[in-house]
Design a protein around this motif. Structure first.
Motif, PDB file in Angstrom:
ATOM      1  N   SER A 157      35.527  27.143 -23.136  1.00 30.34           N
ATOM      2  CA  SER A 157      37.022  26.706 -23.685  1.00 30.34           C
ATOM      3  C   SER A 157      36.784  25.260 -24.480  1.00 30.34           C
ATOM      4  CB  SER A 157      37.840  26.380 -22.191  1.00 30.34           C
ATOM      5  OG  SER A 157      37.412  25.311 -21.651  1.00 30.34           O
ATOM      6  N   GLY A 158      35.713  24.779 -24.542  1.00 30.93           N
ATOM      7  CA  GLY A 158      35.511  23.358 -25.321  1.00 30.93           C
ATOM      8  C   GLY A 158      36.436  22.228 -24.611  1.00 30.93           C
ATOM      9  N   ASN A 159      36.579  22.365 -23.098  1.00 35.34           N
ATOM     10  CA  ASN A 159      37.476  21.485 -22.515  1.00 35.34           C
ATOM     11  C   ASN A 159      36.561  20.185 -22.152  1.00 35.34           C
ATOM     12  OD1 ASN A 159      39.522  20.213 -21.186  1.00 35.34           O
ATOM     13  ND2 ASN A 159      39.936  21.817 -19.850  1.00 35.34           N
ATOM     14  N   LEU A 160      36.411  19.281 -23.317  1.00 36.64           N
ATOM     15  CA  LEU A 160      35.575  18.231 -22.752  1.00 36.64           C
ATOM     16  C   LEU A 160      36.464  17.079 -21.918  1.00 36.64           C
ATOM     17  CD1 LEU A 160      33.878  17.195 -25.999  1.00 36.64           C
ATOM     18  CD2 LEU A 160      33.180  18.607 -24.239  1.00 36.64           C
ATOM     19  N   PHE A 161      37.734  17.235 -22.137  1.00 39.27           N
ATOM     20  CA  PHE A 161      38.400  16.395 -21.203  1.00 39.27           C
ATOM     21  C   PHE A 161      39.200  17.104 -20.076  1.00 39.27           C
ATOM     22  CE2 PHE A 161      38.460  14.384 -25.470  1.00 39.27           C
ATOM     23  CZ  PHE A 161      37.808  13.086 -25.051  1.00 39.27           C
TER      24      PHE A 161
ATOM     25  N   ALA B  44      46.651  17.559 -27.303  1.00 39.24           N
ATOM     26  CA  ALA B  44      46.322  18.781 -27.240  1.00 39.24           C
ATOM     27  C   ALA B  44      44.828  19.255 -28.032  1.00 39.24           C
ATOM     28  CB  ALA B  44      47.340  19.751 -27.887  1.00 39.24           C
ATOM     29  N   ASP B  45      44.738  18.813 -29.173  1.00 43.21           N
ATOM     30  CA  ASP B  45      43.147  18.988 -29.583  1.00 43.21           C
ATOM     31  C   ASP B  45      42.307  18.398 -29.163  1.00 43.21           C
ATOM     32  OD1 ASP B  45      44.274  20.672 -31.490  1.00 43.21           O
ATOM     33  OD2 ASP B  45      44.567  18.995 -33.154  1.00 43.21           O
ATOM     34  N   MET B  46      42.375  17.133 -28.308  1.00 41.61           N
ATOM     35  CA  MET B  46      41.381  16.734 -27.698  1.00 41.61           C
ATOM     36  C   MET B  46      41.091  17.371 -26.352  1.00 41.61           C
ATOM     37  SD  MET B  46      42.264  12.551 -28.196  1.00 41.61           S
ATOM     38  CE  MET B  46      41.163  12.037 -26.919  1.00 41.61           C
TER      39      MET B  46
ATOM     40  N   GLN C 170      41.180  20.479 -26.119  1.00 44.10           N
ATOM     41  CA  GLN C 170      40.316  21.437 -26.575  1.00 44.10           C
ATOM     42  C   GLN C 170      39.086  21.047 -27.018  1.00 44.10           C
ATOM     43  OE1 GLN C 170      41.208  24.603 -25.755  1.00 44.10           O
ATOM     44  NE2 GLN C 170      43.212  23.581 -24.702  1.00 44.10           N
ATOM     45  N   GLY C 171      38.739  19.709 -27.003  1.00 44.73           N
ATOM     46  CA  GLY C 171      37.244  19.288 -27.231  1.00 44.73           C
ATOM     47  C   GLY C 171      37.442  18.821 -28.731  1.00 44.73           C
ATOM     48  N   VAL C 172      38.549  18.892 -29.343  1.00 43.76           N
ATOM     49  CA  VAL C 172      38.548  18.650 -30.876  1.00 43.76           C
ATOM     50  C   VAL C 172      38.829  17.032 -30.965  1.00 43.76           C
ATOM     51  CG1 VAL C 172      39.488  18.990 -33.264  1.00 43.76           C
ATOM     52  CG2 VAL C 172      39.174  20.871 -31.637  1.00 43.76           C
ATOM     53  N   LEU C 173      37.621  16.212 -31.366  1.00 42.63           N
ATOM     54  CA  LEU C 173      37.838  14.823 -31.401  1.00 42.63           C
ATOM     55  C   LEU C 173      38.477  14.320 -32.788  1.00 42.63           C
ATOM     56  CD1 LEU C 173      34.726  13.315 -29.851  1.00 42.63           C
ATOM     57  CD2 LEU C 173      36.876  13.826 -28.700  1.00 42.63           C
ATOM     58  N   GLY C 174      38.300  15.134 -33.759  1.00 44.64           N
ATOM     59  CA  GLY C 174      38.770  14.668 -35.106  1.00 44.64           C
ATOM     60  C   GLY C 174      38.731  15.463 -36.190  1.00 44.64           C
ATOM     61  N   GLY C 175      38.705  15.048 -37.276  1.00 43.01           N
ATOM     62  CA  GLY C 175      38.424  15.941 -38.459  1.00 43.01           C
ATOM     63  C   GLY C 175      39.806  16.679 -38.691  1.00 43.01           C
ATOM     64  N   LYS C 176      40.843  16.264 -38.387  1.00 40.87           N
ATOM     65  CA  LYS C 176      42.207  16.984 -38.508  1.00 40.87           C
ATOM     66  C   LYS C 176      42.865  16.125 -39.369  1.00 40.87           C
ATOM     67  CE  LYS C 176      43.537  20.564 -36.158  1.00 40.87           C
ATOM     68  NZ  LYS C 176      43.813  21.392 -35.193  1.00 40.87           N
TER      69      LYS C 176
END
Lengths: 310, 326
Positions: B23-27, B271-273, B275-281
């Motif tokens: 799920s890419g859930n880093l946090f 919410a993106d974090m 899901q493990g998205v740290l940036g680029g958006k």
């Protein structure tokens, strides 16, 4: 371009220049007095900030701008007392001590503002005073005689300080201490007392300069002075340590800023040149400083701590 | 040791790890994120910095966050030191709230690939996977305000006090001028960029200059406009604000304010974090996503027809019928 030379715009521009010059003039006069006694104070901006906050806070609580201005002066004098002790008694290096005072004022004024006020609330500014008869003179009247009390006080201090420095024993002592403190000391005049008094008065004026700014604007904000104190120090050199010279420097700075503002408002200065034009007051003042300052010598004992027998 | 039980435990552990990673859930759920904000002026400046502070406070009401704020960093070098310090201390999200911080952030973000950075107002992520950017379509509110200002002005002249011609300040001013012209083609809009975000005295004099040339409605953007509002109040000129609600400064003359609701994009970033998205958006607040809200001052007696002009413009922009600054 023709708009700029309309009577209304000319009056507004000159009046604006005078208002902008006022805090510089007050701070520069105070700094000039201190420097004439041989003490450099780079902390003017910090004292102005503290004076601005205290005045703002007092007006916020009392609703009386005059009491606020008095509080600003008093606060400045307290800072002067501290600075005099550091530089005269402790013989501390004046440049570094001044920077310390500046940083303290910058931080403390903001801390007090955050803790005691929080959200900036407007205060009652000084009311405009129309000097009877003089304010009715066409063109000149509205330009020069429709300002707040603090503006009149600042400009009246110029001849008062000139008289003080040139025509009184106390003024002569200040100048002598700034040139040759050992000689003055040998004549039985207390160098310590003279420097203490000059620094305290000078800092009182810096406090008033800050108070004038806050009360005129009717608000306080972090770093309200925006480094005006440092420009005031430069204007002392521009004015060759003479009250009228300091006044000329302050007016040039204020007037150039006002002309640039009005030029931008009317579209005479294009928006593409806006940022360049904003630098004009500083650039012109530096240019004038280079032309003028070399013609006069600074007080010989400026920034040199005095110790008897050394 | 029972080998079957050990195998079971290992399988459960492996399944848990796989679930999290898939799920890419880093946090992981339950972890309180540490968020740092670095902003140029005071947290209660009634403008740019206050807007982000109010935004994060709104988020804190919904989810637990460990928030640290360093304000008053007009000096970029001070801000850079704070950004690096927070990243080094392990903050999960470091927000550099000022377009002037971009250069520093670009350098610092490289050194902390596991930290999420966000900065604005800008649309540039530097192509880095841990840097997000955010901006405000302040031109939209500017357009609405401009239309109302033109309708309200009796003299036919409006004054604008700007800081430096960059970022959301420029967008707001351009939108305001466009809105005013759309309402009244012959309206005079005098724009004065004073060249500073912090010079309150100069902003006040700029407002006086506008009044001297006959402007009876003023607006301005950035932290230094508190001085201009004071002048407008003294001369009873109407004022339109932006970034935060400035009514408290002068309830008798503030007509309306465009208020930034950064919580709209902060919620998306978090919410993106998750899901493990740290940036680029790239994120943006607008009238359509309610990240920009026009707040009217009830104490100001705004003519009903002028308010209607504003409300209609808001609806038209939200529905895409008006595109500001094409």
């Amino acid at each position: 371009m023709n708009d700029f030379f309309s009577t209304t715009i000319l009056i507004a521009t000159v009046a604006s220049g005078i208002r902008l010059a006022t805090p510089f003039l007050l701070a520069s006069l105070g700094e000039a007095l201190g420097q004439r006694s041989g003490v450099l104070n780079l902390g003017v901006d910090g004292v102005m900030l503290m004076g601005a906050f205290v005045a703002y806070f007092v007006v916020l609580k009392t609703g009386n701008p005059l009491i606020g201005a008095a509080a600003g002066i008093l606060l400045g004098m307290v800072f002067g007392l501290v600075y005099a002790f550091i530089t005269v008694n402790l013989h501390a290096e004046q440049g570094v001590s001044g920077i310390g005072i500046y940083l303290f004022g910058l931080g403390m004024s903001d801390l007090l503002f955050q803790k005691l006020v929080g959200t900036p609330l407007p205060i009652m500014p000084f009311p405009e005073i129309h000097i009877p008869l003089l304010a009715d003179i066409p063109i000149i009247g509205p330009m020069l005689f429709t300002h707040s009390l603090i503006v009149y006080v600042a400009f009246l201090l110029v001849p008062a300080f000139t008289l003080l420095l040139n025509s009184t024993t106390y003024g002569m002592n200040i100048r002598a201490v700034g040139e040759n403190p050992a000689a003055v000391d040998s004549l039985g005049v207390s160098v310590t007392k003279v420097r203490y008094s000059a620094i305290i008065i000078g800092n009182g004026l810096a406090g008033l300069a800050g108070a004038a700014l806050a009360i005129e604007l009717g608000i306080f904000q972090h770093n309200l002075t925006n480094s005006m104190g440092f420009i005031a120090i430069a204007l002392v050199y521009f004015g060759a340590w003479r009250p009228f010279g300091v006044m000329a420097g302050s007016l040039i700075f204020g007037m150039v800023a006002a002309i640039v503002l009005q030029g931008k408002t009317l579209g005479i200065i294009p928006r593409s040149a806006s940022d360049l034009a904003a630098m004009a007051p500083a650039v012109i003042t530096i240019f004038a400083l280079v032309l003028v300052a070399n013609r006069f010598k600074q007080p010989a004992a400026l920034s040199k701590p005095y110790e008897r027998g050394r | 040791m029972n080998p079957v039980r050990t195998l079971k435990k290992a399988l459960i552990a492996a399944a848990t790890v796989a679930l999290c990673l898939s799920s890419g859930n880093l946090f992981a759920a339950g972890k309180v994120l540490k968020v740092a904000i670095i902003a140029p002026s005071a947290s209660n400046d009634l403008a740019f910095t206050q807007s982000i502070v109010e935004g994060i406070n709104a988020i804190k009401a919904e989810r637990e966050l460990d928030v640290a704020i360093t304000d008053g960093t007009f000096v970029v070098e001070d801000a850079a030191a704070a950004i690096r310090d927070y990243a080094a201390k392990g903050y999960d999200l470091v927000i550099a709230h000022g377009s002037q911080y971009g250069g520093s952030l670009k350098e610092i973000a490289k050194d902390f690939p596991k930290t999420a950075f966000a900065w604005g107002t800008s649309a540039d992520t530097f192509g880095m996977p841990n840097v997000s950017s955010y901006e405000a379509h302040s031109e939209e509110g500017g357009y609405v305000m401009g239309m109302m200002a033109a309708a309200l002005s009796k003299s036919g002249s409006i004054g604008v006090v700007g800081p430096i011609e960059v970022g959301d300040a420029k967008l707001y001013v351009d939108g305001f001028v466009a809105g005013a012209k759309a309402q009244k083609a012959d309206i005079k809009t005098n724009v004065n960029y004073i060249g500073s975000f912090s010079d309150v005295a100069l902003a006040a004099e700029a407002a006086r200059a506008h009044l001297a040339v006959g402007s009876d409605v003023l607006t301005g953007t950035a932290q230094m406009v508190v001085g201009a509002v004071g002048v407008a109040k003294t001369k009873k000129a109407a004022w339109f604000g932006t970034q935060a609600n400035q009514t408290v400064l002068a309830p008798e003359i503030v007509v309306a304010c465009q208020v930034y609701k950064w919580e709209v994009i902060l919620k998306q970033i978090l919410a993106d974090m998750d899901q493990g998205v740290l940036g680029g958006k790239k994120y943006a607040i607008s009238l359509a996503n309610n990240g920009l809200v026009i707040e009217f001052n009830d104490k100001y007696e705004l003519p009903a027809d002028v308010k209607t002009i504003g409300m209609d413009a808001i609806t038209a922009i939200k529905e895409g019928k008006i595109t500001v600054l094409k």
